[in-house]
Design a protein around this motif. Structure first.
Motif: not given
Length: 266
Positions: A211-212, A114-117, A112, A145, A189-190
Motif C-alpha cells: 500500500q502507499a 505518478k504512482n497511486k501507491t 506530485q 517516489d 495523501k492517505n
C-alpha cells in the motif's frame, strides 16, 4: 571555443564561489550552490537544475568534456588556472570542472506522485551530511517516489551531501518541512506511516508495504521524536542478534526499503 580566463584567486567571482562552497547562509541567501565533477553536473542537468556558470581547468580537463554543458546558451563558460581550480575545488578528484547552479524549491506543495501507491522515505533531523548522502543513494537505487526530510539539520546543497550522494541529491524528488507539516502531508495523501522504533514494534517482514507507505527513520542517537510515534500506523523493527540495538541509519533504511520493494515485485 572561447572562454573568459580567470587566473587570480582574488577575482570577485572566485571569492563568490568560495563563499557558496563554504557558507550555508550564502547558499540560502542567493539560491545558488557549487557542484563539482562531470557525473554530478550531468545529473544536475538531467534533474532540471540550471548551471549558470561552468568553470574548467584545461590542465586537468579536455575541451571535449565540456561540450555537454554548453547546450544552454545562458550558461557562462570560464576557464580557470590550476591554482584557482585547486582553491575552488572541494574535492581532489573532480576532473577539473565545477559550476554554480541554481537551487530548487523543496516545498511539500510541489510534490506530485505518478504512482497511486507511492513508497516514500522520511528522515527526521538527520545530522550528518554523509548519512543524508547515503540515504539519497539508497533512495535512488530503489527508485523511491520521494524522500522527505523533517526538521533538516544540514543544508541540502552542502558539498558533503552532494559528494556522499554521488549526485543523487539531483535524481530524487526531495521535500522538506517540519515533522508536523510532513505528517499532515502524508495523512492528506492517505499514506501509511511506518516508524522505525524499538517500542510497540512489529517485525518489518510482517508488514504490508504494498500500500502507499512512508518508512520513517530517526537519528541513531535518539531515534524518532514522540510526535512521529503518536502518528505512526505501525512501528517496525529489524530484529538483531548481537549486543547492540541499532545500526547506521542509512543501513537500516536500506533494509526496510528493499523489503518493501521485494513485496512490490521489483
Amino acid at each position: 571555443m572561447k572562454a573568459k580566463l580567470i587566473s587570480s584567486i582574488q577575482n570577485p567571482l572566485v571569492k563568490k564561489t568560495l563563499l557558496l562552497k563554504e557558507k550555508a547562509r550564502e547558499r540560502k541567501k542567493t539560491g545558488r550552490f557549487v557542484v563539482e565533477g562531470i557525473r554530478e553536473m550531468k545529473l544536475a542537468q538531467k534533474g532540471g537544475y540550471v548551471l549558470e556558470t561552468v568553470f574548467f581547468c584545461t590542465e586537468v580537463l579536455s575541451d571535449t568534456d565540456i561540450d555537454v554543458f554548453l547546450e544552454n546558451p545562458h550558461t557562462e563558460l570560464i576557464q580557470i588556472s590550476q591554482q584557482v581550480y585547486e582553491k575552488m575545488a572541494y574535492r581532489e578528484t573532480t576532473e577539473g570542472i565545477l559550476a554554480i547552479a541554481q537551487s530548487k524549491s523543496h516545498s511539500l506543495d510541489g510534490i506530485q506522485f505518478k504512482n497511486k501507491t507511492p513508497l516514500i522515505l522520511v528522515a527526521e533531523a538527520p545530522e550528518k551530511p554523509g548519512n543524508v548522502g547515503a540515504l539519497l543513494r539508497t533512495a535512488d537505487a530503489a527508485a523511491l517516489d520521494a524522500v522527505l526530510i523533517a526538521n533538516p539539520k544540514s543544508d541540502l546543497y552542502n558539498p558533503n551531501i552532494i559528494r556522499s550522494s554521488v549526485g543523487c541529491v539531483f535524481t530524487n524528488t526531495i521535500g522538506m518541512g517540519t515533522t508536523e507539516e510532513i505528517i499532515a502531508f502524508l495523512k492528506e495523501k492517505n499514506i501509511t506511516i511506518y516508524c522505525a522504533a524499538l517500542s510497540a514494534s512489529k517485525n518489518y517482514v510482517e508488514c504490508n508495504f504494498k500500500q502507499a507507505s512512508a518508512i520513517v527513520v530517526g537519528t541513531e542517537a535518539t531515534g524518532l521524536t514522540q510526535t512521529w510515534l503518536q502518528h505512526s500506523h505501525q512501528n517496525i523493527i529489524i530484529p538483531m542478534q548481537g549486543e547492540i540495538d541499532s545500526m547506521n541509519v542509512s543501513v537500516s533504511a536500506a533494509i526496510l526499503i528493499f523489503e518493501a520493494k521485494r513485496q512490490r515485485g521489483f
